[in-house]
Design a protein around this motif. Structure first.
Motif, PDB file in Angstrom:
ATOM      1  N   UNK A 144      -2.950  10.559   6.817  1.00  0.00           N
ATOM      2  CA  UNK A 144      -3.281  10.948   5.451  1.00  0.00           C
ATOM      3  C   UNK A 144      -4.080   9.915   4.673  1.00  0.00           C
ATOM      4  N   UNK A 145      -4.210   8.712   5.184  1.00  0.00           N
ATOM      5  CA  UNK A 145      -4.924   7.662   4.452  1.00  0.00           C
ATOM      6  C   UNK A 145      -6.430   7.811   4.682  1.00  0.00           C
ATOM      7  N   UNK A 146      -7.207   7.712   3.625  1.00  0.00           N
ATOM      8  CA  UNK A 146      -8.667   7.821   3.734  1.00  0.00           C
ATOM      9  C   UNK A 146      -9.195   6.766   4.698  1.00  0.00           C
ATOM     10  N   UNK A 147     -10.181   7.124   5.533  1.00  0.00           N
ATOM     11  CA  UNK A 147     -10.670   6.202   6.557  1.00  0.00           C
ATOM     12  C   UNK A 147     -11.058   4.829   6.027  1.00  0.00           C
ATOM     13  N   UNK A 148     -11.671   4.775   4.833  1.00  0.00           N
ATOM     14  CA  UNK A 148     -12.110   3.485   4.319  1.00  0.00           C
ATOM     15  C   UNK A 148     -10.962   2.601   3.848  1.00  0.00           C
ATOM     16  N   UNK A 149      -9.761   3.179   3.724  1.00  0.00           N
ATOM     17  CA  UNK A 149      -8.593   2.414   3.252  1.00  0.00           C
ATOM     18  C   UNK A 149      -7.634   2.031   4.372  1.00  0.00           C
ATOM     19  N   UNK A 150      -7.828   2.595   5.571  1.00  0.00           N
ATOM     20  CA  UNK A 150      -6.890   2.347   6.677  1.00  0.00           C
ATOM     21  C   UNK A 150      -7.094   0.951   7.253  1.00  0.00           C
ATOM     22  N   UNK A 151      -5.977   0.289   7.528  1.00  0.00           N
ATOM     23  CA  UNK A 151      -6.004  -0.988   8.232  1.00  0.00           C
ATOM     24  C   UNK A 151      -4.920  -0.982   9.302  1.00  0.00           C
ATOM     25  N   UNK A 152      -5.211  -1.672  10.415  1.00  0.00           N
ATOM     26  CA  UNK A 152      -4.240  -1.889  11.479  1.00  0.00           C
ATOM     27  C   UNK A 152      -4.127  -3.391  11.711  1.00  0.00           C
ATOM     28  N   UNK A 153      -2.972  -4.002  11.497  1.00  0.00           N
ATOM     29  CA  UNK A 153      -2.805  -5.428  11.778  1.00  0.00           C
ATOM     30  C   UNK A 153      -3.063  -5.734  13.253  1.00  0.00           C
ATOM     31  N   UNK A 154      -3.294  -6.993  13.556  1.00  0.00           N
ATOM     32  CA  UNK A 154      -3.587  -7.383  14.936  1.00  0.00           C
ATOM     33  C   UNK A 154      -2.493  -6.936  15.897  1.00  0.00           C
TER      34      UNK A 154
END
Length: 355
Positions: free
Chosen positions: A308-318
């Motif tokens: 559900x998170x907009x692509x430009x706001x998504x983050x995945x930690x290392x």
């Protein structure tokens, strides 16, 4: 998405864009700008719709590759939710497009788009324009799914609700947040006295009129111990609701400002949510989970988790690179990672659950 066109002299315009060689053609008059003069040009594609100010500041209203559209009515809101991801400044200064330009935008959207979201702020705060937009959508897009995001308070007013019903698109779903099972709890979160009674009336108006309804429950430190009671109220008072969505926080705006009061970690929030989810499902009500990474959710509930998170706001930690279900996971808000220092737990498909 915001952009800036350097050395722009094309005047204010609302246009479809077309990539021609190394330039971007803006509208049918042939005016173009080299891609090297556009910040964010790599994100643009043929058929996108931009609104451009005379100084070259631009905003992408429609991304053609996504094939669904957002109609932003206004940033203003008649509630002031303590965990809203929008800041006070944004709500006070974001007016939306002028009436004529917004209606023109609806007119130039592709006729075959599959989904439209009408949103704000509170979209009904420009009532005449809002009704015009809904009527135009109903005519131009008779087969398109339309989602209206609203706090519902305007829909509690009989005269406005009657006009609204006359303009409804055929495939409309109205999404309304319910923050508590009592007026005291709900109104303490919206910080708008009387909003609970208005929300209740709006939900019942919509369901009695046969309009599809989605209830959204944003989980915070203020209401997570009341999720079971909220589920009970939904089952008792709104049993024909289309779906209930439990939503995790985005820590920006008011949510960042009031972080200590409202923030609850994903895993703790899920464990509080789980009995409420089970109650609703047992009552035959559809449930979805928004804004939760899969490592915070028991594997038996992954099928109702949404990316559900907009692509430009998504983050995945290392640490997520070691996770075998990363491709299925909606990730984290970038602001949440930076503020909450969220820990991740890479998963294996055969193990899945943290329980």
């Amino acid at each position: 998405m915001n952009l800036f066109l350097r050395d722009y002299h094309g005047g204010p315009r609302l246009v479809h864009v077309k990539l021609v060689g190394q330039s971007l053609q803006l509208g049918e008059d042939g005016y173009s700008v080299p891609l090297t003069q556009i910040s964010g040009a790599k994100y643009l594609s043929d058929g996108d719709i931009l609104t451009i100010a005379g100084d070259g500041v631009a905003f992408r209203l429609y991304a053609n590759q996504e094939h669904d559209a957002t109609i932003f009515m206004t940033g203003h809101c008649n509630s002031n939710c303590i965990m809203c991801p929008t800041s006070d400044g944004e709500r006070q200064t974001s007016y939306g497009l002028p009436d004529e330009e917004l209606l023109a935008y609806v007119d130039i959207l592709p006729a075959d788009i599959t989904h439209i979201v009408v949103t704000g702020g509170e979209p009904t705060l420009r009532p005449a324009l809002f009704l015009q937009v809904m009527a135009k959508i109903a005519v131009r897009f008779p087969n398109t799914e339309v989602l209206l995001l609203t706090n519902g308070r305007s829909l509690s007013v009989t005269s406005f609700f009657t006009k609204f019903c006359q303009q409804c698109p055929s495939h409309l779903c109205v999404a309304i947040p319910l923050h508590g099972d009592t007026a005291a709890l709900h109104d303490s979160i919206t910080r708008a006295p009387g909003s609970f009674l208005q929300t209740d009336r709006a939900l019942k108006n919509l369901l009695q009129a046969g309009i599809s309804v989605e209830i959204r429950v944003v989980i915070t430190k203020l209401n997570y111990l009341h999720l079971g009671q909220i589920a009970d109220r939904i089952i008792e008072e709104y049993p024909t609701v289309r779906t209930v969505n439990f939503i995790g926080l985005e820590t920006r705006g008011n949510c960042a400002k009031n972080f200590a009061q409202v923030y609850i970690g994903h895993r703790e929030a899920f464990m509080a949510m789980k009995p409420a989810v089970n109650k609703l499902i047992a009552a035959g009500i559809n449930v979805s989970i928004y804004n939760f990474p899969l490592c915070s959710v028991d594997s038996g509930y992954w099928e109702i988790c949404r990316r559900s998170i907009s692509p430009e706001k998504i983050r995945y930690p290392k640490a997520c690179t070691a996770c075998q279900v990363k491709k299925l996971c909606g990730g984290f808000f970038n602001t949440t990672l930076s503020m909450a220092k969220t820990k991740v737990h890479p998963l294996q498909k055969e193990k899945g659950s943290l329980s």
